[in-house]
Design a protein around this motif. Structure first.
Motif, PDB file in Angstrom:
ATOM      1  N   ASP A 115       0.835  -1.202   0.000  1.00  7.93           N
ATOM      2  CA  ASP A 115       0.000   0.000   0.000  1.00  7.93           C
ATOM      3  C   ASP A 115       0.871   1.254   0.000  1.00  7.93           C
ATOM      4  O   ASP A 115       0.598   2.210  -0.735  1.00  7.93           O
ATOM      5  CB  ASP A 115      -0.912  -0.027   1.237  1.00  7.93           C
ATOM      6  CG  ASP A 115      -1.875   1.156   1.259  1.00  7.93           C
ATOM      7  OD1 ASP A 115      -2.939   1.041   0.636  1.00  7.93           O
ATOM      8  OD2 ASP A 115      -1.552   2.163   1.905  1.00  7.93           O
ATOM      9  N   LYS A 116       1.941   1.235   0.781  1.00  3.33           N
ATOM     10  CA  LYS A 116       2.856   2.374   0.838  1.00  3.33           C
ATOM     11  C   LYS A 116       3.540   2.583  -0.511  1.00  3.33           C
ATOM     12  O   LYS A 116       3.754   3.720  -0.941  1.00  3.33           O
ATOM     13  CB  LYS A 116       3.896   2.142   1.934  1.00  3.33           C
ATOM     14  CG  LYS A 116       4.907   3.266   2.082  1.00  3.33           C
ATOM     15  CD  LYS A 116       5.907   2.936   3.174  1.00  3.33           C
ATOM     16  CE  LYS A 116       6.959   4.037   3.295  1.00  3.33           C
ATOM     17  NZ  LYS A 116       7.968   3.711   4.332  1.00  3.33           N
ATOM     18  N   MET A 117       3.892   1.490  -1.200  1.00  2.00           N
ATOM     19  CA  MET A 117       4.567   1.586  -2.487  1.00  2.00           C
ATOM     20  C   MET A 117       3.686   2.284  -3.516  1.00  2.00           C
ATOM     21  O   MET A 117       4.137   3.182  -4.237  1.00  2.00           O
ATOM     22  CB  MET A 117       4.952   0.184  -2.982  1.00  2.00           C
ATOM     23  CG  MET A 117       5.662   0.169  -4.329  1.00  2.00           C
ATOM     24  SD  MET A 117       6.074  -1.499  -4.882  1.00  2.00           S
ATOM     25  CE  MET A 117       4.440  -2.131  -5.292  1.00  2.00           C
ATOM     26  N   MET A 142      -0.285   6.748  -6.768  1.00  2.00           N
ATOM     27  CA  MET A 142      -1.404   5.957  -7.263  1.00  2.00           C
ATOM     28  C   MET A 142      -2.350   5.666  -6.101  1.00  2.00           C
ATOM     29  O   MET A 142      -1.904   5.279  -5.008  1.00  2.00           O
ATOM     30  CB  MET A 142      -0.901   4.649  -7.882  1.00  2.00           C
ATOM     31  CG  MET A 142       0.109   4.851  -8.998  1.00  2.00           C
ATOM     32  SD  MET A 142       0.847   3.307  -9.582  1.00  2.00           S
ATOM     33  CE  MET A 142      -0.545   2.579 -10.442  1.00  2.00           C
ATOM     34  N   ASN A 143      -3.639   5.831  -6.326  1.00  2.00           N
ATOM     35  CA  ASN A 143      -4.652   5.582  -5.293  1.00  2.00           C
ATOM     36  C   ASN A 143      -4.858   4.070  -5.167  1.00  2.00           C
ATOM     37  O   ASN A 143      -5.366   3.434  -6.100  1.00  2.00           O
ATOM     38  CB  ASN A 143      -5.967   6.256  -5.679  1.00  2.00           C
ATOM     39  CG  ASN A 143      -6.995   6.177  -4.568  1.00  2.00           C
ATOM     40  OD1 ASN A 143      -7.001   5.226  -3.786  1.00  2.00           O
ATOM     41  ND2 ASN A 143      -7.856   7.153  -4.488  1.00  2.00           N
ATOM     42  N   PRO A 144      -4.475   3.451  -4.035  1.00  2.00           N
ATOM     43  CA  PRO A 144      -4.590   1.995  -3.925  1.00  2.00           C
ATOM     44  C   PRO A 144      -6.022   1.490  -4.089  1.00  2.00           C
ATOM     45  O   PRO A 144      -6.235   0.439  -4.701  1.00  2.00           O
ATOM     46  CB  PRO A 144      -4.055   1.717  -2.510  1.00  2.00           C
ATOM     47  CG  PRO A 144      -3.187   2.878  -2.190  1.00  2.00           C
ATOM     48  CD  PRO A 144      -3.832   4.048  -2.869  1.00  2.00           C
ATOM     49  N   ASP A 145      -7.008   2.229  -3.545  1.00  2.00           N
ATOM     50  CA  ASP A 145      -8.397   1.771  -3.667  1.00  2.00           C
ATOM     51  C   ASP A 145      -8.839   1.716  -5.127  1.00  2.00           C
ATOM     52  O   ASP A 145      -9.467   0.751  -5.566  1.00  2.00           O
ATOM     53  CB  ASP A 145      -9.314   2.701  -2.864  1.00  2.00           C
ATOM     54  CG  ASP A 145      -9.036   2.649  -1.372  1.00  2.00           C
ATOM     55  OD1 ASP A 145      -8.549   1.586  -0.920  1.00  2.00           O
ATOM     56  OD2 ASP A 145      -9.290   3.629  -0.677  1.00  2.00           O
ATOM     57  N   ALA A 184      -1.549  -6.094  -9.389  1.00  2.00           N
ATOM     58  CA  ALA A 184      -1.366  -4.700  -9.787  1.00  2.00           C
ATOM     59  C   ALA A 184       0.111  -4.341  -9.901  1.00  2.00           C
ATOM     60  O   ALA A 184       0.508  -3.586 -10.799  1.00  2.00           O
ATOM     61  CB  ALA A 184      -2.054  -3.772  -8.778  1.00  2.00           C
ATOM     62  N   ALA A 185       0.942  -4.877  -8.995  1.00  2.00           N
ATOM     63  CA  ALA A 185       2.376  -4.576  -9.037  1.00  2.00           C
ATOM     64  C   ALA A 185       3.018  -5.099 -10.315  1.00  2.00           C
ATOM     65  O   ALA A 185       3.983  -4.513 -10.822  1.00  2.00           O
ATOM     66  CB  ALA A 185       3.070  -5.174  -7.806  1.00  2.00           C
ATOM     67  N   GLN A 186       2.493  -6.196 -10.857  1.00  2.00           N
ATOM     68  CA  GLN A 186       3.017  -6.727 -12.116  1.00  2.00           C
ATOM     69  C   GLN A 186       2.621  -5.836 -13.289  1.00  2.00           C
ATOM     70  O   GLN A 186       3.310  -5.828 -14.317  1.00  2.00           O
ATOM     71  CB  GLN A 186       2.481  -8.143 -12.350  1.00  2.00           C
ATOM     72  CG  GLN A 186       3.115  -9.205 -11.464  1.00  2.00           C
ATOM     73  CD  GLN A 186       4.577  -9.426 -11.780  1.00  2.00           C
ATOM     74  OE1 GLN A 186       5.445  -9.211 -10.950  1.00  2.00           O
ATOM     75  NE2 GLN A 186       4.865  -9.835 -12.998  1.00  2.00           N
ATOM     76  N   LYS A 187       1.515  -5.103 -13.152  1.00  2.00           N
ATOM     77  CA  LYS A 187       1.000  -4.317 -14.270  1.00  2.00           C
ATOM     78  C   LYS A 187       1.436  -2.861 -14.215  1.00  2.00           C
ATOM     79  O   LYS A 187       1.140  -2.092 -15.136  1.00  2.00           O
ATOM     80  CB  LYS A 187      -0.526  -4.399 -14.299  1.00  2.00           C
ATOM     81  CG  LYS A 187      -1.038  -5.820 -14.524  1.00  2.00           C
ATOM     82  CD  LYS A 187      -2.542  -5.873 -14.568  1.00  2.00           C
ATOM     83  CE  LYS A 187      -3.024  -7.300 -14.815  1.00  2.00           C
ATOM     84  NZ  LYS A 187      -2.568  -7.810 -16.119  1.00  2.00           N
ATOM     85  N   ALA A 188       2.121  -2.435 -13.148  1.00  2.00           N
ATOM     86  CA  ALA A 188       2.648  -1.080 -13.027  1.00  2.00           C
ATOM     87  C   ALA A 188       4.175  -1.148 -13.098  1.00  2.00           C
ATOM     88  O   ALA A 188       4.771  -2.137 -12.675  1.00  2.00           O
ATOM     89  CB  ALA A 188       2.185  -0.432 -11.719  1.00  2.00           C
ATOM     90  N   ILE A 233      10.588   3.626  -9.537  1.00  2.00           N
ATOM     91  CA  ILE A 233      11.770   2.800  -9.233  1.00  2.00           C
ATOM     92  C   ILE A 233      12.109   2.901  -7.750  1.00  2.00           C
ATOM     93  O   ILE A 233      12.363   1.878  -7.080  1.00  2.00           O
ATOM     94  CB  ILE A 233      12.955   3.236 -10.102  1.00  2.00           C
ATOM     95  CG1 ILE A 233      12.645   2.940 -11.581  1.00  2.00           C
ATOM     96  CG2 ILE A 233      14.226   2.519  -9.679  1.00  2.00           C
ATOM     97  CD1 ILE A 233      13.704   3.419 -12.544  1.00  2.00           C
ATOM     98  N   LYS A 234      12.089   4.116  -7.188  1.00  2.00           N
ATOM     99  CA  LYS A 234      12.405   4.278  -5.762  1.00  2.00           C
ATOM    100  C   LYS A 234      11.325   3.685  -4.880  1.00  2.00           C
ATOM    101  O   LYS A 234      11.617   3.104  -3.829  1.00  2.00           O
ATOM    102  CB  LYS A 234      12.604   5.768  -5.443  1.00  2.00           C
ATOM    103  CG  LYS A 234      13.861   6.359  -6.043  1.00  2.00           C
ATOM    104  CD  LYS A 234      13.993   7.823  -5.675  1.00  2.00           C
ATOM    105  CE  LYS A 234      15.275   8.426  -6.255  1.00  2.00           C
ATOM    106  NZ  LYS A 234      15.426   9.868  -5.913  1.00  2.00           N
ATOM    107  N   ALA A 235      10.067   3.820  -5.285  1.00  2.00           N
ATOM    108  CA  ALA A 235       8.974   3.226  -4.505  1.00  2.00           C
ATOM    109  C   ALA A 235       9.136   1.704  -4.422  1.00  2.00           C
ATOM    110  O   ALA A 235       8.922   1.103  -3.373  1.00  2.00           O
ATOM    111  CB  ALA A 235       7.634   3.574  -5.121  1.00  2.00           C
ATOM    112  N   ALA A 236       9.538   1.077  -5.532  1.00  2.00           N
ATOM    113  CA  ALA A 236       9.766  -0.370  -5.524  1.00  2.00           C
ATOM    114  C   ALA A 236      10.985  -0.724  -4.690  1.00  2.00           C
ATOM    115  O   ALA A 236      10.996  -1.737  -3.979  1.00  2.00           O
ATOM    116  CB  ALA A 236       9.931  -0.877  -6.951  1.00  2.00           C
ATOM    117  N   ASN A 237      12.046   0.127  -4.746  1.00  2.00           N
ATOM    118  CA  ASN A 237      13.249  -0.147  -3.950  1.00  2.00           C
ATOM    119  C   ASN A 237      12.947  -0.118  -2.463  1.00  2.00           C
ATOM    120  O   ASN A 237      13.517  -0.892  -1.691  1.00  2.00           O
ATOM    121  CB  ASN A 237      14.340   0.876  -4.273  1.00  2.00           C
ATOM    122  CG  ASN A 237      14.954   0.658  -5.642  1.00  2.00           C
ATOM    123  OD1 ASN A 237      14.846  -0.435  -6.190  1.00  2.00           O
ATOM    124  ND2 ASN A 237      15.571   1.673  -6.194  1.00  2.00           N
TER     125      ASN A 237
END
Length: 433
Positions: A238-240, A246-249, A301-305, A426-430
């Motif tokens: 959720d934090k990523m 991006m709005n998680p909901d 969703a993480a695979q598609k972003a 990239i930083k959000a994923a790191n």
């Protein structure tokens, strides 16, 4: 005055740069070139400037080469650490998933046992009520029999007072009295047996309550472990997404629309068919199932972003997002050797794979959530328009085509057609992986 000053300057220069003559001789003629002190000074200054410029340029190149080497080594170490961390988190995620599945299986088994024990408890309670009803019937019968016996004794006394003529009736009454006494003894035994059975039923009910309490404690421990696992897994994702703007909901709702099939073990639990409110354990179980569903949706969703790097080899970050030399730079540049593999940063569909002015050889990938990624200045394109690609799939090679000053990758992320800083993703994923 000016002549004297020039003569003094010329005399001063002649001390260090005396006038020289350069003779040029041919077969028929001899000529010379006069090198005055001022001419020699200008030539010496020019040579000195060229030598100084060569020394400075060489120093800059050496420092840049040394810095690039250190940066590549550091980037390689960061990449290795990133991959190790990613593998560790992947293993930990798989272990958590296995624990969650095992806990869910134990939870289902516990629920089955609780249901069976509740059925037994209800059956025992029903039996106890039947026994209590039987006791009341027996007691009523006993009271009625005792009244009949008293009435028989009264009648017997009256018959006995009638004299000898009633001897036969007296014998009949004695027989009736013996029959009533035997019936009373049998009824008393049945009453005692019913009372004993009721006491046994109460003892069994207490034992079942104790077992249910133990089972409830075990279920509470399982619930706590599952809730902790879901918190550790869901909150970083959720934090990523929030860090990437991006709005998680909204993202989860969009993913859920594409994966709307229902049924199976993650359906909400319901144990009551009488319209009663769900119990606390049912609510906790449904919340855990909801978190597990969210975790699965986050994974999709993480695979598609584009939460990944477009290059996996050691490269040099040469330019970021923003204004550069008065013009807007809409992406991030990564410099590396010619032919360095370029990878898709998310699942998507190729919408452009060819030459585009300024970009050179360019690949555009359309992802979900209105996101598009661009990979420019490539030396080779390895995909075609309309092709579906996955995250981590090789799509091209680094090059120097188009408006480019050296071999590098120009990487863009566009949301709704507007360029955004790709380093945000990239930083959000790191921070998570």
């Amino acid at each position: 005055m000016r002549t004297r000053l020039s003569m003094k300057i010329n005399a001063l220069l002649e001390r260090h740069f005396p006038e020289r003559r350069l003779f040029l001789r041919s077969d028929t003629d001899t000529r010379f070139i006069r090198l005055r002190p001022t001419t020699q000074l200008v030539g010496f200054a020019g040579v000195a400037i060229i030598v100084a410029w060569a020394i400075i340029a060489t120093s800059i190149l050496l420092m840049d080469s040394i810095g690039a080497g250190n940066f590549r080594d550091q980037a390689k170490r960061d990449q290795d650490a990133y991959e190790r961390r990613l593998n560790e988190l992947s293993s930990e995620r798989d272990a958590r998933a296995e624990e969650a599945l095992a806990a869910q299986e134990r939870f289902n088994a516990a629920l089955g046992q609780i249901s069976m024990m509740q059925s037994e408890l209800l059956s025992s309670e029903t039996r106890r009520r039947e026994l209590e009803t039987g006791i009341e019937v027996v007691q009523s019968t006993l009271r009625r029999t005792m009244k009949d016996r008293e009435a028989a004794r009264t009648q017997l006394a009256e018959v006995s007072a009638g004299g000898e003529n009633s001897s036969v009736n007296s014998a009949a009454d004695d027989a009736a009295l013996d029959f009533l006494t035997a019936a009373l003894e049998s009824t008393a035994k049945e009453r005692d047996q019913v009372v004993a059975d009721a006491q046994d039923a109460l003892i069994q009910a207490e034992e079942m309550k104790s077992e249910i309490q133990v089972m409830s404690d075990k279920n509470d421990q399982i619930f706590r472990q599952l809730e902790e696992a879901m918190t550790v897994s869901v909150k970083p994702l959720d934090k990523m997404f929030r860090a990437a703007g991006m709005n998680p909901d909204r993202i989860l709702n969009e993913v859920r629309k594409g994966y709307s099939g229902q049924g199976g073990p993650l359906m909400p639990l319901s144990f009551s068919t009488r319209g009663e409110a769900p119990s606390g354990e049912t609510k906790r179980a449904n919340q855990i199932l909801k978190d597990m569903d969210s975790l699965n949706l986050y994974r999709i969703a993480a695979q598609k972003a584009p939460f990944a790097k477009p290059v996996k080899d050691a490269v040099r970050f040469t330019s970021g997002f923003g204004r550069r030399w008065g013009r807007m730079h809409s992406g991030a540049d990564f410099a590396g050797p010619h032919g360095t593999p370029i990878y898709s940063t998310a699942d998507g569909v190729i919408v452009h794979a060819g030459w585009q002015s300024g970009y050179g050889r360019l690949i555009k990938i359309q992802h979900q959530f209105g996101i598009e990624t661009r990979y420019a200045h490539l030396s080779k394109i390895r995909v075609k328009v309309g092709q579906r690609v996955s995250r981590g799939q090789r799509i091209g090679d680094m090059g120097n085509t188009g408006r480019s000053t050296g071999t590098h990758l120009h990487y863009e992320v566009r949301v709704g057609g507007k360029a955004v800083n790709p380093m945000i993703y990239i930083k959000a994923a790191n921070d998570v992986f």
